[in-house]
Design a protein around this motif. Sequence first.
Motif, PDB file in Angstrom:
ATOM      1  N   ARG A 168     -30.484 124.305  77.363  1.00  0.00           N
ATOM      2  CA  ARG A 168     -30.324 124.485  76.150  1.00  0.00           C
ATOM      3  C   ARG A 168     -31.352 123.547  75.354  1.00  0.00           C
ATOM      4  NH1 ARG A 168     -28.207 127.824  73.123  1.00  0.00           N
ATOM      5  NH2 ARG A 168     -27.088 126.349  71.765  1.00  0.00           N
ATOM      6  N   MET A 169     -32.205 124.027  74.567  1.00  0.00           N
ATOM      7  CA  MET A 169     -33.187 123.349  73.909  1.00  0.00           C
ATOM      8  C   MET A 169     -32.906 123.306  72.408  1.00  0.00           C
ATOM      9  SD  MET A 169     -36.553 124.697  76.236  1.00  0.00           S
ATOM     10  CE  MET A 169     -37.491 123.222  75.848  1.00  0.00           C
ATOM     11  N   HIS A 170     -33.065 122.150  71.861  1.00  0.00           N
ATOM     12  CA  HIS A 170     -32.907 121.849  70.316  1.00  0.00           C
ATOM     13  C   HIS A 170     -34.280 121.477  69.651  1.00  0.00           C
ATOM     14  CE1 HIS A 170     -31.237 119.701  66.993  1.00  0.00           C
ATOM     15  NE2 HIS A 170     -30.655 120.838  66.652  1.00  0.00           N
ATOM     16  N   LEU A 171     -34.280 121.903  68.371  1.00  0.00           N
ATOM     17  CA  LEU A 171     -35.486 121.662  67.506  1.00  0.00           C
ATOM     18  C   LEU A 171     -34.768 121.148  65.858  1.00  0.00           C
ATOM     19  CD1 LEU A 171     -38.489 121.537  66.770  1.00  0.00           C
ATOM     20  CD2 LEU A 171     -38.160 123.892  65.806  1.00  0.00           C
ATOM     21  N   VAL A 172     -35.134 119.966  65.688  1.00  0.00           N
ATOM     22  CA  VAL A 172     -34.641 119.713  64.119  1.00  0.00           C
ATOM     23  C   VAL A 172     -35.656 120.183  63.300  1.00  0.00           C
ATOM     24  CG1 VAL A 172     -34.609 117.676  62.650  1.00  0.00           C
ATOM     25  CG2 VAL A 172     -33.902 117.380  65.103  1.00  0.00           C
ATOM     26  N   ILE A 173     -35.216 121.122  62.462  1.00  0.00           N
ATOM     27  CA  ILE A 173     -35.895 122.097  61.279  1.00  0.00           C
ATOM     28  C   ILE A 173     -35.619 121.329  59.740  1.00  0.00           C
ATOM     29  CG2 ILE A 173     -36.270 123.730  62.643  1.00  0.00           C
ATOM     30  CD1 ILE A 173     -33.927 125.453  61.122  1.00  0.00           C
ATOM     31  N   ALA A 174     -36.495 121.442  58.948  1.00  0.00           N
ATOM     32  CA  ALA A 174     -36.200 121.007  57.508  1.00  0.00           C
ATOM     33  C   ALA A 174     -36.930 122.037  56.568  1.00  0.00           C
ATOM     34  CB  ALA A 174     -36.691 119.481  57.446  1.00  0.00           C
ATOM     35  N   ARG A 175     -36.631 122.122  55.667  1.00  0.00           N
ATOM     36  CA  ARG A 175     -37.201 122.832  54.427  1.00  0.00           C
ATOM     37  C   ARG A 175     -38.821 122.453  54.440  1.00  0.00           C
ATOM     38  NH1 ARG A 175     -34.564 126.625  51.935  1.00  0.00           N
ATOM     39  NH2 ARG A 175     -32.511 126.556  52.152  1.00  0.00           N
ATOM     40  N   SER A 176     -38.799 121.406  54.362  1.00  0.00           N
ATOM     41  CA  SER A 176     -40.381 120.618  53.899  1.00  0.00           C
ATOM     42  C   SER A 176     -41.349 121.144  55.237  1.00  0.00           C
ATOM     43  CB  SER A 176     -40.184 119.290  53.943  1.00  0.00           C
ATOM     44  OG  SER A 176     -40.022 118.597  54.912  1.00  0.00           O
ATOM     45  N   SER A 177     -40.678 121.460  56.329  1.00  0.00           N
ATOM     46  CA  SER A 177     -41.377 121.767  57.593  1.00  0.00           C
ATOM     47  C   SER A 177     -41.693 123.299  57.536  1.00  0.00           C
ATOM     48  CB  SER A 177     -41.196 121.058  58.785  1.00  0.00           C
ATOM     49  OG  SER A 177     -39.923 121.416  59.258  1.00  0.00           O
ATOM     50  N   ARG A 178     -40.992 123.990  56.700  1.00  0.00           N
ATOM     51  CA  ARG A 178     -40.853 125.350  56.939  1.00  0.00           C
ATOM     52  C   ARG A 178     -42.287 126.003  56.784  1.00  0.00           C
ATOM     53  NH1 ARG A 178     -37.855 129.434  52.674  1.00  0.00           N
ATOM     54  NH2 ARG A 178     -39.500 130.698  53.131  1.00  0.00           N
TER      55      ARG A 178
END
Length: 180
Positions: A168-178
């Motif tokens: 199980r791998m996770h990535l933090v995502i944010a609108r600014s990096s979209r």
Amino acid sequence: MADPIAPTVRAAVPADAPGIADVCTRAYRATYRDLLPEAFVDAVVVRFYDETRVRSETVPAPPHWLGYVVAEEAGTVVGAAGGAITGAGVGELYVLYLDPDRRGEGIGTRLLDHVTAQLCDHGATGMWVSVAEGNDLGVPFYRARGFVERDRVPMHTSAADDGLWSLRMHLVIARSSRQS
């Protein structure tokens, strides 16, 4: 020699179902032929990449399924991906496969970027993906894009005691990096 035109990445339509089923089937078989038992691979292909099922899944059903996204070139599907919102602020990438002969061209990254943007649009701030342990194509791809291994679990489509595991791998995502 001129660079080839990159495939178009877009939301899938029902007419894309044969191409999605084909590319996912071929890619799944190529990825797992030496990693998973043949009967297991066959069962997954029949369950998830049947053309009728794929056609029904081209239609988004947010938040539980955002629909397939395809990379299409000259009328041919060369890649497919799809994800969903699974909880408050939580996205899941369920599928990302390419024509096995088209790896290394940036198509997978473009599909991932498109699904990430969809998830952000639906409020996700993080994204999960399950990758079969030992998948020497998928694990490095996700690591290179910032995913971090968080857990090791039995594969969701396997019996609890068959020894098949997913990371199980996770990535933090944010609108600014979209990416769009």
